[in-house]
Design an enzyme around this catalytic site. Structure first.
Site, short mmCIF file in Angstrom:
data_model
loop_
_atom_site.label_atom_id
_atom_site.label_comp_id
_atom_site.label_asym_id
_atom_site.label_seq_id
_atom_site.Cartn_x
_atom_site.Cartn_y
_atom_site.Cartn_z
N GLY A 1 0.83 -1.20 0.00
CA GLY A 1 0.00 0.00 0.00
C GLY A 1 0.86 1.24 0.00
O GLY A 1 0.52 2.24 0.64
N HIS B 1 -4.01 1.96 10.58
CA HIS B 1 -4.83 2.90 11.35
C HIS B 1 -6.11 3.26 10.62
O HIS B 1 -7.02 3.84 11.22
CB HIS B 1 -4.01 4.14 11.72
CG HIS B 1 -3.93 5.18 10.64
ND1 HIS B 1 -3.97 6.53 10.92
CD2 HIS B 1 -3.82 5.08 9.30
CE1 HIS B 1 -3.87 7.21 9.80
NE2 HIS B 1 -3.77 6.36 8.80
N GLU C 1 3.51 3.60 12.16
CA GLU C 1 2.22 4.06 12.65
C GLU C 1 2.40 4.96 13.87
O GLU C 1 3.49 5.01 14.47
CB GLU C 1 1.35 2.86 13.07
CG GLU C 1 0.94 1.93 11.95
CD GLU C 1 -0.29 2.41 11.19
OE1 GLU C 1 -0.83 3.50 11.53
OE2 GLU C 1 -0.73 1.70 10.27
N GLU D 1 -6.48 5.42 16.21
CA GLU D 1 -5.06 5.41 16.53
C GLU D 1 -4.91 4.55 17.79
O GLU D 1 -5.81 4.53 18.61
CB GLU D 1 -4.53 6.82 16.77
CG GLU D 1 -4.68 7.76 15.59
CD GLU D 1 -3.92 7.29 14.36
OE1 GLU D 1 -2.85 6.64 14.51
OE2 GLU D 1 -4.38 7.55 13.24
#
Length: 204
Positions: A28, A112, A141, A168
């Site tokens: 991604g 997330h 992240e 988150e």
């Protein structure tokens, strides 16, 4: 990507990575900004760099002046991870069922966007491609402190909840999610104040 942050050289040396081996798969990875930065800061590091994203994104990347070191591949992370090496077919090794896999699978701000259940679906497609003692999963992240969290991450947490019904996560939540998928967190590197952490995972 910054020199002195993550032990990139040990990642390569400990696995004896060659130019033909897959070093890093950016899942991604959009238009390849992370892999481009990685290659510009670590040009001496051997191994193939593979960028995976949906067909429309890959087509857009092809139209850009991409770093020639980056290989483009269409991939949906809700399907089986194709970078898993090849089985060794030599007779004396036939029973070992060796799969080399990539040295590291990397995702930047992917999980997330998704609920825990969807995250487990995504991770379930990566885990079979990983080789125990060789492959790592690197998650770039936010890791929110359990107390005294900063407004940058707490405000983003509210945005993710409102827009995507996602969240988150704190370190405790990340550990619970990763372990529920069959992985374990080995280290967490944090740049500053709980923003932009790198979570290193291996097979449990």
């Amino acid at each position: 990507m910054d020199v002195g942050f993550y032990p990139v050289l040990s990642l390569v040396a400990e696995a004896n990575i060659s130019d033909q081996d897959v070093l890093l798969v950016d899942i991604g990875g959009s238009l390849g900004h992370d892999l481009s930065e990685f290659h510009s800061k670590w040009p001496q590091v051997p191994g193939r760099l593979i960028l995976q994203d949906l067909p429309k994104v890959v087509e857009q990347a092809k139209s850009m002046d991409m770093d020639p070191a980056i290989e483009l591949m269409t991939y949906d992370f809700f399907t089986e991870q194709p970078i898993k090496g090849e089985r060794d077919t030599k007779p004396y090794k036939a029973m070992t069922n060796i799969i080399s896999g990539a040295r590291a699978y990397y995702m930047h701000s992917v999980l997330h966007d998704w609920t825990d259940d969807d995250c487990r679906r995504i991770l379930a497609n990566i885990i079979p491609a990983m080789k125990r003692g060789h492959s790592k999963l690197l998650l770039n992240e936010n890791v929110i402190p359990s107390t005294n969290a900063y407004w940058e991450t707490t405000s983003l947490d509210i945005i993710m909840m409102a827009d995507f019904a996602s969240t988150e996560r704190t370190e405790k939540q990340w550990r619970a999610l990763v372990e529920s998928a069959g992985l374990k967190i080995t280290s967490i590197w944090t740049v500053r104040r709980g923003v932009e952490s790198l979570i290193e995972c291996e097979l449990a």
